[in-house]
Design an enzyme around this catalytic site. Structure first.
Site, PDB file in Angstrom:
ATOM      1  N   ASP A 245      -9.279  55.966  51.797  1.00  0.00           N
ATOM      2  CA  ASP A 245     -10.435  56.858  51.860  1.00  0.00           C
ATOM      3  C   ASP A 245      -9.988  58.305  52.068  1.00  0.00           C
ATOM      4  OD1 ASP A 245     -13.450  57.093  52.268  1.00  0.00           O
ATOM      5  OD2 ASP A 245     -12.736  57.971  54.139  1.00  0.00           O
TER       6      ASP A 245
ATOM      7  N   GLU B 169      -9.341  57.150  46.725  1.00  0.00           N
ATOM      8  CA  GLU B 169     -10.635  57.822  46.667  1.00  0.00           C
ATOM      9  C   GLU B 169     -10.348  59.323  46.742  1.00  0.00           C
ATOM     10  OE1 GLU B 169     -14.805  58.803  48.827  1.00  0.00           O
ATOM     11  OE2 GLU B 169     -12.889  58.849  49.843  1.00  0.00           O
TER      12      GLU B 169
END
Length: 546
Positions: free
Chosen positions: A204, A246
């Site tokens: 992330d 991401e």
């Protein structure tokens, strides 16, 4: 059970994204859990998924739905125990399903013991595990990501009497990746889950790991150094596992995260997604072709991951101001559906529940280059609840049947972590798995067939793409090639019937075979190949010499 290492399995994957809390509740407490998820694995297998991507399930205050992690090596008590996770993982692997979990590198919850120690005193050994400063003047060139809720990337800590850095919510302090102890601690966390048998991580917020004054604090060379080191250790100790980035950036910036095939295996292609919706509303192929032509070549062992919708807003960060205004005007006239720089809607409500457009968009998702991600519930056309705060409107309970709580839970409805969608259009009585399983013409049945056709040829997952340029701009056509396999995809982006003439002279003598029904079309000749298409119709043709 750990699945055997298989080189580049992620290229051929069909990824199904879900949140443990939203999927199935086994103990009637109103919250989904790992035991409930394990009971539904047959459904994922029947759909054709080959990998499951789980949103964070770690202990957390849940102020950001689990992305605020308080313990990296345990399971939130609402979702079960570590033993429940292990049982789920074994059951998934027995079905050949790989498991991808979240690894939130950039920040922790302010409730994490690391931060509690770090803030406790300026002399604490973990003080330098986070980014502290006596003023909020550093890193002024870094943008604020959550513009709706945050006024600064710095937050004042009354305990420590200093400012700490956060790129997201102020309750999510950023870790200090300049500290080798932090880098090692995160690797040990990754190692913990890898030894249990997880097949990959979605990392992330990777562009923001490192800060340097006078820069945007994004995509810095030091960030790439960190990722390369993690990749080296992963390949060395756990071959066959995968890292997914991401990085919500322009394609040229994201490509850097592949390195020379020595950083990420996969990365999301964020800018493609809004342009698919733009192309359908404009009835013009230009936005899709433009962004893919601006996408550099990537290393042979790497892969894009593409999606229509996910757990976040439909992000409009990687579009121009004019394009963003257009998307808002066309897809988010109700301003309450806008958040940060995006639109917080599910797929079906976003396009007015138009079955033909749902099919067209999924057809493009499954035939454009990259590994597709299906967001839970979109395969049945689930709706959302825009009256829930933040991005929770697209994270409502899965709708399994038309009975109590949509089959998600046997708890009293008041105990559910979020209400079931129950309006006349998208409500669980009308939209659920059980009813759609009974009809071969339902969206679910159609999606199963689409996935099956996609999986019938590696041309979709590994092939090159060549765009055709017919005079009719409402038609998007391309040829995918891999080895001796050739597939022609033709998409009518228009709400009206269209005729298109395709220059297929290169394939003179080939016979197009429509892949879903195996229907043979006329042989390709010298003249432009004429096709007539209904509104939002698409074809996949296997081109064969017969």
């Amino acid at each position: 059970m750990i699945l055997p290492a298989q080189s580049e399995w992620y290229k051929d994957a069909i990824i199904y994204q879900l949140h443990v809390r939203t999927f199935s509740d086994s103990n009637s407490d109103g919250v989904g859990d790992f035991r409930g998820l394990q009971q539904k694995l047959d459904y994922l297998e029947e759909l054709g998924a080959t990998a499951v991507w789980l949103l964070p399930f770690y202990p957390s205050p849940l102020r950001d739905d689990g992305y605020d992690i308080a313990d990296y090596c345990a399971v939130h008590k609402s979702y079960g125990t570590l033993e429940d996770f292990k049982a789920f993982l074994t059951a998934a692997h027995e079905r050949g399903l790989r498991v991808i979990i979240e690894m939130v590198l950039n920040h922790t919850s302010d409730q994490h013991p690391w931060f509690q120690e770090s803030r406790s005193s300026r002399d604490n050994p973990k003080r330098n595990w986070y980014v502290w400063n006596d003023t909020d003047e550093l890193y002024r060139d870094a943008r604020i990501i959550f513009i709706d809720t945050e006024l600064s990337n710095w937050a004042w800590d009354p305990v420590s009497k200093a400012y700490y850095w956060h790129r997201f919510f102020s309750h999510q302090p950023d870790l200090n990746f300049d500290n080798p102890e932090v880098r090692e601690a995160i690797w040990q966390v990754m190692r913990f889950w890898l030894e249990l048998g997880v097949d990959g991580f979605r990392l992330d917020a990777v562009p923001y790991l490192v800060e340097r004054d006078g820069t945007s604090c994004e995509n810095l060379p030091e960030t790439h150094d960190i990722i390369r080191e993690y990749r080296r250790r992963l390949d060395e100790s756990f071959p066959g596992r995968m890292l997914l980035a991401e990085a919500n950036q322009w394609p040229a910036d994201v490509c850097a995260y592949f390195g020379h095939g020595d950083e990420f295996h996969m990365a999301f292609h964020f800018p493609l997604m809004p342009r698919m919706f733009m192309a359908v509303r404009l009835e013009d192929r230009k936005p899709i072709i433009e962004i893919l032509q601006r996408t550099p070549e990537i290393p042979q062992n790497c892969q894009w991951s593409i999606f229509l919708r996910n757990h976040d807003e439909l992000t409009l960060e990687m579009v121009t101001d004019v394009e963003r205004d257009y998307m808002y005007d066309e897809y988010a006239r109700d301003k309450s559906t806008r958040i940060n720089l995006g639109i917080r809607r599910r797929l079906a409500p976003l396009i007015d529940n138009d079955r033909r457009r749902i099919e067209l968009l999924n057809g493009m998702l499954m035939s454009l280059p990259g590994t597709p991600v299906i967001y839970y519930g979109d395969e049945i056309g689930m709706g959302d609840n825009i009256y829930l705060g933040d991005r929770n409107g697209v994270r409502t309970p899965m709708q399994w049947d038309g009975h109590w709580n949509a089959g998600f839970s046997e708890a009293d409805p008041e105990r559910l972590y979020a209400p079931i969608v129950s309006n006349p259009v998208y409500g669980y009585q009308a939209v659920n798995v059980d009813s759609q399983k009974r009809s071969e013409h339902s969206l679910l049945s159609w999606m199963k067939r689409l996935v099956q056709v996609r999986k019938s040829s590696q041309v979709f997952s590994r092939g090159t793409i060549s765009f055709l340029d017919p005079p009719n701009h409402r038609v998007l056509a391309y040829v995918r090639e891999y080895g001796n396999d050739r597939v022609l995809a033709v998409n009518n982006l228009s709400s009206t019937s269209q005729a298109v003439e395709l220059n297929l002279r290169k394939y003179k003598g080939f016979i197009p075979i429509e892949m879903s029904g195996k229907t043979i079309f006329p042989r390709v000749g010298e003249l432009p190949y004429l096709l007539t298409m209904g509104p939002y119709q698409f074809y996949w043709f296997r081109l064969r010499r017969i």
